[in-house]
Design a protein around this motif. Structure first.
Motif, PDB file in Angstrom:
ATOM      1  N   THR A 107      38.012  28.654 -52.959  1.00  0.00           N
ATOM      2  CA  THR A 107      38.397  27.329 -53.434  1.00  0.00           C
ATOM      3  C   THR A 107      39.926  27.237 -53.387  1.00  0.00           C
ATOM      4  N   LEU A 108      40.406  26.388 -52.505  1.00  0.00           N
ATOM      5  CA  LEU A 108      41.838  26.394 -52.176  1.00  0.00           C
ATOM      6  C   LEU A 108      42.721  25.742 -53.233  1.00  0.00           C
ATOM      7  N   ARG A 109      42.136  24.915 -54.108  1.00  0.00           N
ATOM      8  CA  ARG A 109      42.933  24.259 -55.150  1.00  0.00           C
ATOM      9  C   ARG A 109      42.571  24.788 -56.534  1.00  0.00           C
ATOM     10  N   ASP A 110      42.183  26.027 -56.580  1.00  0.00           N
ATOM     11  CA  ASP A 110      41.673  26.653 -57.801  1.00  0.00           C
ATOM     12  C   ASP A 110      42.819  27.025 -58.736  1.00  0.00           C
ATOM     13  N   ARG A 111      42.749  26.540 -59.972  1.00  0.00           N
ATOM     14  CA  ARG A 111      43.751  26.913 -60.976  1.00  0.00           C
ATOM     15  C   ARG A 111      43.319  28.103 -61.812  1.00  0.00           C
ATOM     16  N   ALA A 112      42.019  28.331 -61.916  1.00  0.00           N
ATOM     17  CA  ALA A 112      41.527  29.473 -62.686  1.00  0.00           C
ATOM     18  C   ALA A 112      41.689  30.770 -61.910  1.00  0.00           C
ATOM     19  N   LEU A 113      41.518  30.684 -60.596  1.00  0.00           N
ATOM     20  CA  LEU A 113      41.582  31.880 -59.752  1.00  0.00           C
ATOM     21  C   LEU A 113      42.294  31.480 -58.455  1.00  0.00           C
ATOM     22  N   SER A 114      43.569  31.781 -58.388  1.00  0.00           N
ATOM     23  CA  SER A 114      44.382  31.368 -57.248  1.00  0.00           C
ATOM     24  C   SER A 114      43.915  32.029 -55.957  1.00  0.00           C
ATOM     25  N   ARG A 115      44.414  31.515 -54.839  1.00  0.00           N
ATOM     26  CA  ARG A 115      44.068  32.117 -53.552  1.00  0.00           C
ATOM     27  C   ARG A 115      44.456  33.595 -53.520  1.00  0.00           C
ATOM     28  N   ARG A 116      45.630  33.902 -54.051  1.00  0.00           N
ATOM     29  CA  ARG A 116      46.065  35.305 -54.051  1.00  0.00           C
ATOM     30  C   ARG A 116      45.118  36.164 -54.878  1.00  0.00           C
ATOM     31  N   GLN A 117      44.704  35.652 -56.037  1.00  0.00           N
ATOM     32  CA  GLN A 117      43.773  36.420 -56.860  1.00  0.00           C
ATOM     33  C   GLN A 117      42.418  36.586 -56.169  1.00  0.00           C
ATOM     34  N   GLN A 118      41.994  35.559 -55.451  1.00  0.00           N
ATOM     35  CA  GLN A 118      40.735  35.688 -54.719  1.00  0.00           C
ATOM     36  C   GLN A 118      40.860  36.722 -53.598  1.00  0.00           C
ATOM     37  N   LEU A 119      42.008  36.752 -52.945  1.00  0.00           N
ATOM     38  CA  LEU A 119      42.220  37.771 -51.917  1.00  0.00           C
ATOM     39  C   LEU A 119      42.244  39.169 -52.534  1.00  0.00           C
ATOM     40  N   ASP A 120      42.830  39.285 -53.720  1.00  0.00           N
ATOM     41  CA  ASP A 120      42.814  40.573 -54.429  1.00  0.00           C
ATOM     42  C   ASP A 120      41.381  40.969 -54.780  1.00  0.00           C
ATOM     43  N   ALA A 121      40.576  39.976 -55.175  1.00  0.00           N
ATOM     44  CA  ALA A 121      39.183  40.248 -55.516  1.00  0.00           C
ATOM     45  C   ALA A 121      38.408  40.731 -54.285  1.00  0.00           C
ATOM     46  N   ILE A 122      38.683  40.118 -53.142  1.00  0.00           N
ATOM     47  CA  ILE A 122      38.043  40.553 -51.897  1.00  0.00           C
ATOM     48  C   ILE A 122      38.415  42.000 -51.580  1.00  0.00           C
ATOM     49  N   LYS A 123      39.672  42.324 -51.810  1.00  0.00           N
ATOM     50  CA  LYS A 123      40.116  43.707 -51.600  1.00  0.00           C
ATOM     51  C   LYS A 123      39.393  44.654 -52.553  1.00  0.00           C
TER      52      LYS A 123
END
Length: 249
Positions: free
Chosen positions: A192-208
């Protein structure tokens, strides 16, 4: 053609009814698809003590619901804190039954770490407060509106906020354990590109933390995309399930 069952797992401060709009859209765009939205223990249909409930309790409850629904093979979707539960569900069902694991803007802490340890952004103060008082309490409406509802219409926002529920103060401090997650299950991430709860960077960290994915789908949406863009989300989920439909005639 026989489709796998689609299992929808809600996140923190949500319940199965957060998927209602998306399920209605799925019934239109993929009427042959069987869909199950589970209530994790601590929600209305699954009473439990939120102060003591565990991730294992959530996993076992969801797997029991899947079995009771008669789903042989499944695509499992986890939104937000569903990122704690879904890997356990996949591990328990095994690669023979799970056709795909889909994580939607999910919290996936590093192995052995917790949501609180990995969390960044506007939800941090609330999460840490939950640990101090050690009891469940409702998410403040203003915080939920900021974190979950940006870009929504007034009607979507009011519906989202009306369906928020209490959350466990314990699970967010529980170490994540994905040691049983099978490697043979395809992994898809919906970002979700406009996510305030979980930013794009945090989502990329989660994928890692997850160890990588096979497919990425990006949606120009807020955290609670099941309320803001249910038709688009339904299209994505139906397409992922369609890939696993089989001719069993």
């Amino acid at each position: 053609m026989t489709w796998p069952g689609l299992v929808l797992v809600h996140g923190g401060a949500h319940a199965a009814d957060c998927w209602d709009l998306t399920m209605a859209e799925l019934s239109r765009c993929a009427p042959e698809l069987r869909v199950l939205a589970v209530d994790l223990p601590g929600r209305a249909s699954r009473p439990a003590d939120l102060a003591t409930v565990t991730i294992a309790d959530w996993v076992n409850s969801a797997v029991a619901d899947i079995d009771d629904a008669g789903f042989d093979d499944v695509v499992v979707v986890g939104h937000s804190m569903g990122g704690l539960t879904v890997p356990g569900i996949v591990a328990k069902l095994g690669a023979a039954r799970v056709r795909e694991m889909i994580l939607l803007a999910a919290f996936v802490p590093p192995q052995g770490s917790s949501v609180v340890a990995a969390l960044r952004g506007p939800l941090v103060p609330l999460a840490r407060s939950a640990g101090r008082i050690q009891r469940s309490f409702p998410m403040p409406r203003a915080l939920a509106r900021f974190a979950f509802c940006n870009g929504m219409t007034r009607e979507q926002r009011e519906l989202t906020l009306s369906r928020l529920c209490m959350e466990s103060p314990a699970v967010i401090f529980e170490p994540a354990d994905r040691s049983g997650l099978p490697n043979g299950v395809p992994r898809t991430w919906i970002m979700t590109l406009r996510d305030r709860a979980l930013s794009r960077r945090q989502q990329l960290d989660a994928i890692k933390s997850l160890g990588g994915i096979d497919t990425m789908v990006c949606l120009d949406a807020c955290h609670d995309v099941m309320f803001s863009q249910p038709a688009r989300l339904a299209e994505v989920l139906a397409e992922r399930c369609r890939r696993h439909a089989r001719d069993r005639s």
